[in-house]
Design a protein around this motif. Sequence first.
Motif, PDB file in Angstrom:
ATOM      1  N   VAL A 152       0.836  -1.206   0.000  1.00  0.00           N
ATOM      2  CA  VAL A 152       0.000   0.000   0.000  1.00  0.00           C
ATOM      3  C   VAL A 152       0.873   1.260   0.000  1.00  0.00           C
ATOM      4  O   VAL A 152       0.712   2.157  -0.844  1.00  0.00           O
ATOM      5  CB  VAL A 152      -0.937  -0.008   1.234  1.00  0.00           C
ATOM      6  N   LEU A 153       1.823   1.299   0.915  1.00  0.00           N
ATOM      7  CA  LEU A 153       2.677   2.487   1.015  1.00  0.00           C
ATOM      8  C   LEU A 153       3.605   2.608  -0.187  1.00  0.00           C
ATOM      9  O   LEU A 153       3.859   3.711  -0.690  1.00  0.00           O
ATOM     10  CB  LEU A 153       3.505   2.439   2.311  1.00  0.00           C
ATOM     11  N   VAL A 179       3.268   8.958  -6.262  1.00  0.00           N
ATOM     12  CA  VAL A 179       3.682  10.343  -5.977  1.00  0.00           C
ATOM     13  C   VAL A 179       4.983  10.663  -6.703  1.00  0.00           C
ATOM     14  O   VAL A 179       5.125  11.695  -7.357  1.00  0.00           O
ATOM     15  CB  VAL A 179       3.838  10.562  -4.451  1.00  0.00           C
ATOM     16  N   LEU A 180       5.919   9.731  -6.622  1.00  0.00           N
ATOM     17  CA  LEU A 180       7.243   9.986  -7.222  1.00  0.00           C
ATOM     18  C   LEU A 180       7.210   9.922  -8.748  1.00  0.00           C
ATOM     19  O   LEU A 180       8.177  10.303  -9.402  1.00  0.00           O
ATOM     20  CB  LEU A 180       8.266   8.977  -6.681  1.00  0.00           C
ATOM     21  N   LEU A 211      15.213   5.503  -1.320  1.00  0.00           N
ATOM     22  CA  LEU A 211      15.951   4.236  -1.358  1.00  0.00           C
ATOM     23  C   LEU A 211      16.775   3.990  -0.101  1.00  0.00           C
ATOM     24  O   LEU A 211      17.198   2.869   0.177  1.00  0.00           O
ATOM     25  CB  LEU A 211      16.907   4.240  -2.558  1.00  0.00           C
ATOM     26  N   PHE A 212      17.011   5.050   0.650  1.00  0.00           N
ATOM     27  CA  PHE A 212      17.941   5.005   1.776  1.00  0.00           C
ATOM     28  C   PHE A 212      17.707   3.832   2.752  1.00  0.00           C
ATOM     29  O   PHE A 212      18.641   3.089   3.063  1.00  0.00           O
ATOM     30  CB  PHE A 212      17.901   6.358   2.504  1.00  0.00           C
ATOM     31  N   VAL A 268       8.642   0.409  -4.021  1.00  0.00           N
ATOM     32  CA  VAL A 268       8.593   1.714  -4.705  1.00  0.00           C
ATOM     33  C   VAL A 268       9.391   1.653  -6.004  1.00  0.00           C
ATOM     34  O   VAL A 268       8.893   2.034  -7.076  1.00  0.00           O
ATOM     35  CB  VAL A 268       9.172   2.827  -3.788  1.00  0.00           C
ATOM     36  N   VAL A 269      10.596   1.159  -5.929  1.00  0.00           N
ATOM     37  CA  VAL A 269      11.467   1.132  -7.115  1.00  0.00           C
ATOM     38  C   VAL A 269      10.883   0.228  -8.190  1.00  0.00           C
ATOM     39  O   VAL A 269      10.835   0.594  -9.372  1.00  0.00           O
ATOM     40  CB  VAL A 269      12.891   0.660  -6.711  1.00  0.00           C
ATOM     41  N   SER A 270      10.394  -0.945  -7.789  1.00  0.00           N
ATOM     42  CA  SER A 270       9.836  -1.882  -8.769  1.00  0.00           C
ATOM     43  C   SER A 270       8.636  -1.262  -9.489  1.00  0.00           C
ATOM     44  O   SER A 270       8.518  -1.335 -10.718  1.00  0.00           O
ATOM     45  CB  SER A 270       9.387  -3.173  -8.077  1.00  0.00           C
ATOM     46  N   LEU A 271       7.732  -0.654  -8.717  1.00  0.00           N
ATOM     47  CA  LEU A 271       6.516  -0.101  -9.315  1.00  0.00           C
ATOM     48  C   LEU A 271       6.817   1.164 -10.122  1.00  0.00           C
ATOM     49  O   LEU A 271       6.231   1.396 -11.181  1.00  0.00           O
ATOM     50  CB  LEU A 271       5.472   0.188  -8.230  1.00  0.00           C
TER      51      LEU A 271
END
Lengths: 446, 294
Positions: free
Chosen positions: B85-86, B93-94, B109-110, B173-176
């Motif tokens: 979800v997050l 957003v990104l 990514l941190f 996040v990176v994958s999506l």
Amino acid sequence: MIGRRTLAAALSALVLVLSVALAEAADKKVIRLWQTETEPQTLAVLNQMAAEYEKTHPDVSVKIEGLAWGDLERKLTAALAAGAPPDAAHGQPITCVSFAAKGLLRPVDDLADSIPKDNLVDAFRNLCQWNGKTYGVGHSPASSVFVYRKDLLAQKGLKVPRTWDELVQVAEALKEVRDGQVVRWGLTMTGQPLFINIAVGELLRTNGGRLFDAEGRPTLTEKPVLELLDFYKKLGRVLPPGWTGHSYLDTFANLANDKAAMLYQAYGRGVGYIEKYAAKDIADPDHFAVADKVVGPSGRTPAAQLDCEPWMVFKDAKGGPEAVDFLKFFFQDENYVPYLHSVPIHLLSIKKSTSRNPRYADNAMIRKWRPWVDMQEKYFRNDWIKPVLVTDWEDMKKPYLLEVMGSGILVDMVLDSVKGVPSAEAAARAQKRVEELLASSGYLKK
Amino acid sequence: MRRRLPGAVLGVLWILPALVLITSLILYPVAYAIWLSFFDKHSFFPAERWVGLGNYARIAGDAEFWDSLWKGVVYAGASTGLQLVLGLAAALVLHQAFRGRTAIRALVLFPYMIPTIVAVIVWRWLLNETYGVVDDVLLRLRLVREPVVWLGVDHMMASLIAVSVWQFTPFVVVSLLARLQTIPLELGEAARVDGASAWARFRHVTLPQLRAVLFVVVLLRSIWMFTKFDTVWLWGEGAGAGREIRTLPIYAYMRTFTYYQAGFGAALAVIMFLMLMAATLVYFRLFWGEEDAA
């Protein structure tokens, strides 16, 4: 650009240097020692000792590694499983017995005999014996101590608690609340599994209880254990709510930083934290005083944990004899005293002669914190100290206490109780699990 | 004259290094664990005793196993769900154009880049109820009346899930985000011209395009969270309350290295492996379609 000849010459030189270094290294026998005193000043003393030893033994290289106390058993197990144990290591007394019973250790009677029997502090002569042989010699003994803030008790007109119930009452009375927030807890205890195991053995002894009967069957459903679990329920109401997540060092921090007024499972090492973190005008034994451990309703005498890891030498170690020789060097007063002085109130002497040595007594910390040392020596003299999970010295003949400790079953029993499970139910559950553990490991007939 | 090797031999030679690696690093350990699970074996003694399915029978009646399984399911389910979800929200957003986007993308990514031990130590420190910053802020803002004991028995699992979500959401996040950037802009534009709302565009344009990536992300993250050892172990290490997060990998480790029952530990590992295989098959059967493969 670098020419071919230059490059060839440089490579040849490198090969030569490496060959000489490797040949030198190959000539030396490396002995590896794992030990649990990890404070920088202790490691410095040990490394200095190793360097001194190597001067007179040019064919030996001594590598000393510091391991966190709580990690020791796991790392030793992993090393043994991999077939690569160190040459010598510290271990809990019950670890030593367990390993000796499994045939993993080399007898160290030669090391033990190098210290005359009447020179060893009486309580530690038989720290790790199996089938009549000695498999471990303690590096230095200590006892857990009960510490309280003398000034705070005096301010509130409270007496030093002597029983379990009094401890709970005094802890409640010492709790300091400001603006609805607790700013100082009456008592602090660690929730670290190793120390819960230690506390269970210790408290059970103060309550006249035991963990195993003469046949080795667990006795967790007996009255003293149930009373112990009831006591934990009461403690749960006066300890900081997060105590089950507090480490051993957190509790020292709580005491030294005025977040708690009493610490049940303190050790001599704690004075270092008090000296470092407590307000300078109170960092002394007149404020941080020690007292006898509290006694349970079914018990008569105080009891504490013996903190004395024996040096063990592994049977398959290639450098076994050299490790023993180095350990004899370790116990010589010119080496041993600086080692003991590296954590003065915590590392006491296992040799009577060293305790009498003026060089040993000539230490500002020992002079200042003498009551802490005296209290530990009182426990030694009265035989009130026993290793973790040992309620009677006969328990040291049971080779499975290490497995019982590692399983965490006793910790689960205490936490079940603290979470509200009726004591009898928590004890019965633990009893069944220990029986299953011992039966499946072949130690107990079903 | 030099003879050339036949194509088949050459082919085998080319794949030989990979075969050796796969056999020695994957197949052998799996086979050894399965073999070990049929024995009563001490962790550091060579002797072993054949017990057949005995270890599995004991596991079936072991309350600790069922408790650990339940905790593992709760941990993996909650942390994977929250990461999705997050992670999806952050990726959306990104994906938008705004000032400082590149810097924020790098920043996101941190948590994934720092070593687990560092993350755990920092978070344990932040969440300490006596001197931690989190409770201090909550108290100052009067959001709580007394410190929350994040590392005590009551909140141990919740705090572990929160830290795991913080640590592993960047992967999602990176994958999506990577997939979002390849969706043709025309699709969204066409929907907008047809009067589709933002929600409708997301529901009927973006989400179907993300389906294949989401499928893989859910699969991988679920497996990784169910078998997660380091974060869980370090979070509960040194605390009695650690038993509140005693998931199956931790229990298998304990059986092997603190109970010294290597055979029993291996049987637990095999059961975990079989459960994940079964769950993966069911997952493929339910959610994998022809269009995904395409």
